[in-house]
Motif scaffolding. Structure first.
Motif, short mmCIF file in Angstrom:
data_model
loop_
_atom_site.label_atom_id
_atom_site.label_comp_id
_atom_site.label_asym_id
_atom_site.label_seq_id
_atom_site.Cartn_x
_atom_site.Cartn_y
_atom_site.Cartn_z
N ARG A 64 32.15 47.95 41.94
CA ARG A 64 33.18 48.18 42.96
C ARG A 64 34.35 47.22 42.79
O ARG A 64 35.51 47.62 42.92
CB ARG A 64 32.60 48.04 44.36
N LEU A 65 34.06 45.96 42.54
CA LEU A 65 35.13 44.99 42.31
C LEU A 65 35.97 45.37 41.10
O LEU A 65 37.20 45.31 41.13
CB LEU A 65 34.56 43.58 42.12
N THR A 66 35.30 45.77 40.04
CA THR A 66 36.02 46.20 38.84
C THR A 66 36.84 47.44 39.12
O THR A 66 38.01 47.53 38.74
CB THR A 66 35.02 46.47 37.70
N ALA A 115 41.05 39.77 37.66
CA ALA A 115 40.19 40.11 36.52
C ALA A 115 39.88 38.88 35.68
O ALA A 115 38.77 38.75 35.15
CB ALA A 115 40.85 41.18 35.66
N LEU A 116 40.84 37.97 35.57
CA LEU A 116 40.64 36.76 34.76
C LEU A 116 39.62 35.82 35.40
O LEU A 116 38.86 35.15 34.71
CB LEU A 116 41.98 36.05 34.57
N VAL A 117 39.59 35.79 36.73
CA VAL A 117 38.60 34.96 37.44
C VAL A 117 37.19 35.48 37.17
O VAL A 117 36.23 34.73 37.28
CB VAL A 117 38.93 34.95 38.95
N ALA A 142 37.03 39.02 28.33
CA ALA A 142 38.29 39.33 27.66
C ALA A 142 38.90 40.64 28.14
O ALA A 142 40.07 40.92 27.84
CB ALA A 142 38.08 39.38 26.15
N THR A 143 38.15 41.45 28.89
CA THR A 143 38.71 42.72 29.36
C THR A 143 39.89 42.51 30.29
O THR A 143 40.72 43.40 30.44
CB THR A 143 37.64 43.59 30.05
N LEU A 147 44.62 44.30 31.19
CA LEU A 147 45.60 44.44 32.27
C LEU A 147 46.89 43.71 31.93
O LEU A 147 47.98 44.19 32.24
CB LEU A 147 45.01 43.92 33.58
N LEU A 148 46.77 42.56 31.30
CA LEU A 148 47.97 41.83 30.87
C LEU A 148 48.74 42.65 29.84
O LEU A 148 49.96 42.78 29.93
CB LEU A 148 47.58 40.47 30.28
#
Length: 177
Positions: A64-66, A115-117, A142-143, A147-148
């Motif tokens: 869900r967070l993803t 996402a980085l956290v 690394a996923t 987004l970056l």
């Protein structure tokens, strides 16, 4: 009418945003599934609720967070596609579109930071499931960089779209006043 390389490149770069966000969601789902498999087969598994999709409570929450992170970034990515299409027309109203595109960088950056956290790995702590965290693929952190990359590609696509719109506006004959 021949299509210029810049025009095609701008369209491709604008389209890359939603594609890369979808890739982030897909990779996140694969990673969560791997974590759930490790959690269920690990020595710390004491049984528990597994839903119809084969996900544990931790797996459901991690997915869900993803998913919400991807959905948030995906809405911004789609907004950039629309803004890019409107900028290419070369008509009035370009300044508000450029301002809006600048403001939309904030939610894109926020999605990347979330996402980085790596909340998927962090959730294993309160659930006390080291097997889940150990089962996550090594590429999973690394996923976030997908987004970056999506934001950077769309930023470059917007520059190309704005330049094309400006050329279009300058090539039109101006009405006499």
């Amino acid at each position: 009418m021949a299509v210029s390389r810049g025009r095609v490149a701008g369209l491709v770069l604008l389209a890359m945003g939603p594609v890369l966000v979808a890739a982030y969601a897909g990779a996140g789902h694969v990673a969560v599934r791997a974590g759930v498999r490790a959690q269920v087969t690990g020595p710390g598994w004491q049984g528990g609720r597994i839903d119809a999709a084969g996900m544990t409570s931790l797996g459901v929450d991690a997915w869900r967070l993803t998913w919400w992170t991807a959905a948030f970034a995906g809405l911004v990515a789609l907004s950039y596609v629309v803004i890019g299409a409107l900028l290419r027309r070369g008509r009035r109203g370009r300044t508000p579109l450029l301002v809006l595109s600048g403001l939309l960088i904030v939610p894109y950056a926020l999605s990347f930071v979330v996402a980085l956290v790596n909340p998927v790995a962090l959730l294993a702590r309160p659930y006390q499931s080291p097997d889940f965290a150990a089962g996550l693929p090594p590429w999973q952190p690394a996923t976030a960089y997908l987004l970056l990359a999506a934001g950077l590609a769309q930023g470059a696509g917007l520059v190309l779209a704005a330049a094309e719109g400006r050329r279009t506006a300058l090539s039109r004959p101006q009405p006499q006043r």
